[in-house]
Every structure is written in structure tokens, then in C-alpha cells.
Design a protein around this motif. Sequence first.
Motif: not given
Length: 225
Positions: A105-107, A189-194, A199-200
Amino acid sequence: MNSSSSVSALPGKAPHAHSSVWAANLLRTRIAEGELLPGDKLSEQSLAESLGLSRNTLRESFTLLDSELIITRIPNRGVFVASPDADDVREIYAVRRTIEPACLAWGPELDVQQLSQIIDEARAGMAAGDIPRMANANQAFHQELVRSSDSSLVQELMGRVLARMRLVFHAMSDAPDFHSHYVEQNARLVKLLGEGKRAEAAAAMRSYLDKAEAELLEHIDAVSA
């Protein structure tokens, strides 16, 4: 414990005065990287000689690792790499649920490209049916997530957790699907980050950790029974 497997020497010499801490870090890293396995015996005399330490100093490093539940001292038998149980799994996942979603979320130093490269390595391991390769990539993925915290204290704590995690994952060596189905969950997870959905991704990680913990506990229960 696998007392027939004895680890007598590791490369390197203690570089400074705080050599007991250095030796503990070295042994912890070897465990986190899967070079030392549950039940391996640590030969005090040979390790002290190979690392250039006094036996008293090495015992201090064993005390540090014992306090982290990474090794076990058995009177009249020696020092062994620990074999985690259900309580260890619960403790590990309590820490992970606190740290890893927060990093997602915040790194401030999150490197999505680096995480993507680790996913590529994990998929290559999965395609080859190479469980150790998948396990190594999984460790690297979570280590990279925590590196994004940009906090040496958080990374130090996670280093201890990763070492214990490796010992837990060794118990799943007879369940190859355990690692393979987390490859694609990491990819999600990587897809969401991209997509900028941090938050998701954090929420997905909490669900992911709950599932992994439950699966590990079920396996440990079945083995114990």
C-alpha cells in the motif's frame, strides 16, 4: 530431526568485532536461501574454525538464532536447524500480515519492474517443474516487497521471518502445487500494482496470506496425524 545431515563449514571469515552478529546473519541467510534445511546439524567446532571465530563467539550467534526459533539446541546432541510447527506458522503469518500489505500500500521504493522479473523467473521454474526454483523466486518476491519499505529495521525483521518461512516451506516439498499456484497469485499482485491499484493489491495480499496459512496448517495437521 535429520541428525545424519551435519553442516560443518561455511565460507567466509568474520570481518569485524561484532562477529557473533555477523555469524548469525550468515547462518540466517543460508537458511533463508535454502542451503540449510530443517534438522541439519551445525557442527560447533568446524563452523568456528571455518569462520575464524572462537567457540564462545559462535555460541553467542547460536543464542541469537535460538531466540528467533531458527535453530534448536538439544542437550548432549548439539545444535540443529529448527523444524517449525503449527505455532511457528501462526507467528510467521501474523508478522507477514502486518508488514507485507503495508509495503504494497505505502512502500516508497516499490519496484514493479523488478517484481515482474521475479514473476518471470517463477514461471520459468513452474514450466520446468523445478520446485526449488519456484520456492527461491517466491522468497525473492516477498523480500523485494519488504525492501520497498526503505526501512533497514523492517528488512531485518523480515530477514528473520524469511528464514523461518523457508523452513516451513520445506515441509511442503511433497506438495509441489503449493508453490505453483502462488506464482500466479504473485503475478496478480504485480498486475494490480502496474495499474496503480495499491490498496487493492494490499487487500489481495491479506487474503493470499490467510489462504497460505490455512493450507500450511492443514498440511502440518495431516502430517502430524
